[in-house]
Design an enzyme around this catalytic site. Structure first.
Site, mmCIF file in Angstrom:
data_model
loop_
_atom_site.group_PDB
_atom_site.id
_atom_site.type_symbol
_atom_site.label_atom_id
_atom_site.label_comp_id
_atom_site.label_asym_id
_atom_site.label_seq_id
_atom_site.Cartn_x
_atom_site.Cartn_y
_atom_site.Cartn_z
ATOM 1 N N ILE A 22 4.939 1.459 0.631
ATOM 2 C CA ILE A 22 4.231 2.207 1.682
ATOM 3 C C ILE A 22 3.077 1.420 2.290
ATOM 4 C CG2 ILE A 22 4.884 4.522 0.925
ATOM 5 C CD1 ILE A 22 2.160 4.733 -0.462
ATOM 6 N N SER A 23 2.522 0.462 1.560
ATOM 7 C CA SER A 23 1.452 -0.355 2.144
ATOM 8 C C SER A 23 1.317 -1.664 1.377
ATOM 9 C CB SER A 23 0.112 0.390 2.140
ATOM 10 O OG SER A 23 -0.380 0.550 0.832
ATOM 11 N N ALA A 26 -4.182 -7.428 0.706
ATOM 12 C CA ALA A 26 -4.360 -8.811 0.269
ATOM 13 C C ALA A 26 -4.144 -8.959 -1.234
ATOM 14 C CB ALA A 26 -5.753 -9.296 0.649
ATOM 15 N N GLU A 27 -4.520 -7.931 -2.002
ATOM 16 C CA GLU A 27 -4.476 -8.025 -3.463
ATOM 17 C C GLU A 27 -3.316 -7.270 -4.095
ATOM 18 O OE1 GLU A 27 -6.315 -9.648 -5.869
ATOM 19 O OE2 GLU A 27 -7.102 -10.800 -4.199
ATOM 20 N N LYS A 43 15.531 17.828 -12.680
ATOM 21 C CA LYS A 43 16.541 17.967 -11.631
ATOM 22 C C LYS A 43 15.911 18.541 -10.368
ATOM 23 C CE LYS A 43 20.952 18.390 -14.012
ATOM 24 N NZ LYS A 43 22.134 19.258 -14.238
ATOM 25 N N ASP A 161 -14.817 -0.749 -0.840
ATOM 26 C CA ASP A 161 -13.976 -0.865 0.362
ATOM 27 C C ASP A 161 -13.815 0.517 0.984
ATOM 28 O OD1 ASP A 161 -12.352 -1.942 2.324
ATOM 29 O OD2 ASP A 161 -10.535 -1.873 1.096
#
Length: 261
Positions: A22-23, A26-27, A43, A161
């Protein structure tokens, strides 16, 4: 990201673990899966989980790379485990950690927003409400975001971040509850500098993606942030003054850098 790479990651996890990317940062690379690391698959279960993977870096010596991957994976996992226990703070639950291979298994949070507006992170949520940017729902949600950051900082943790993409909104009836995600650069810190930088990074992220309404949006976030500190009485008021003062200094340094190019 090639299918060959995905197959290689799948081989680490065994073919029984379904993964969908999904993404990619850099790391690390983030996948979704419907497989729990320990529990049998029910199930017709639509339960999803997150797998965060730090791939090897070819430019590093293999032994150094392995040591760094182990350290960073463990650091993020331990941090999340501690944050999850703080009353009122919303972060994904840690499910499993494989530091030797760079894997973290996490609770999946969020959903697709209506009208094709993408995943329910703060950035997309604000874009979705661009036609009614000053609604009670937007104001309330942003104040809640501020409270989450306030709780994080009051307990002497920093994100590292803090962008609007790293704040996921979880539906709660007609409202939304913000959750902070991606603590790969997170740390334990009582330094007002680190807290000021966190606030500045988010302010700049809001300004870059929602410039027309950024001033009001950031003001609402700060209202929620300040509320957490003021609830702590005189001690909280003193610390708030220190953090906001340093935030202003960080902001001023940022403006000077922008002017100088």
């Amino acid at each position: 990201m090639t299918q060959e790479f995905i197959d290689k990651v799948s081989s680490y996890l065994t073919p029984d673990v379904d993964i969908a990317p999904i993404s990619q940062g850099a790391e690390a690379i983030v996948f979704t899966t419907t497989t729990h690391p320990y529990l049998p698959r029910a199930k017709d279960s639509h339960q999803k989980y997150i797998i965060k993977y730090r791939p090897p870096k070819r430019y590093r010596h293999p032994q150094i790379d392995q040591a760094l991957t182990k350290h960073r994976t463990l650091n993020e996992s331990r941090l999340l485990a501690k944050l999850y226990l703080i009353p009122g703070l919303c972060v994904p639950q840690l499910i499993a950690c494989d530091p030797y291979n760079g894997f973290i298994w996490l609770e999946f949070l969020g959903e697709d927003l209506p009208g094709g507006h993408g995943f329910s992170n703060l950035k997309n949520f604000l874009w979705m409400h661009d036609q009614d940017p000053y609604s009670d729902l937007v104001a309330t949600t942003l104040r809640k975001v501020g409270r989450q950051i306030g709780l994080l900082h009051w307990n002497d943790y920093c994100h590292g971040d803090l962008t609007s993409s790293n704040i996921v909104l979880v539906r709660d009836g007609a409202r939304w509850t913000p959750h902070l995600i991606d603590f790969g650069l997170g740390s334990v810190s009582n330094l007002v500098e680190d807290k000021g930088v966190d606030l500045y990074v988010l302010e700049r992220a809001i300004l870059s993606t929602h410039s027309k309404h950024a001033e009001k949006y950031n003001a609402w976030i700060m209202e929620g942030f300040e509320e957490v500190y003021r609830e702590q009485g005189a001690k909280g008021a003193k610390k708030l003054k220190e953090v906001t003062k340093r935030f202003e200094e960080v902001r001023l340094r940022g403006r000077k850098r922008s002017m100088l190019g």
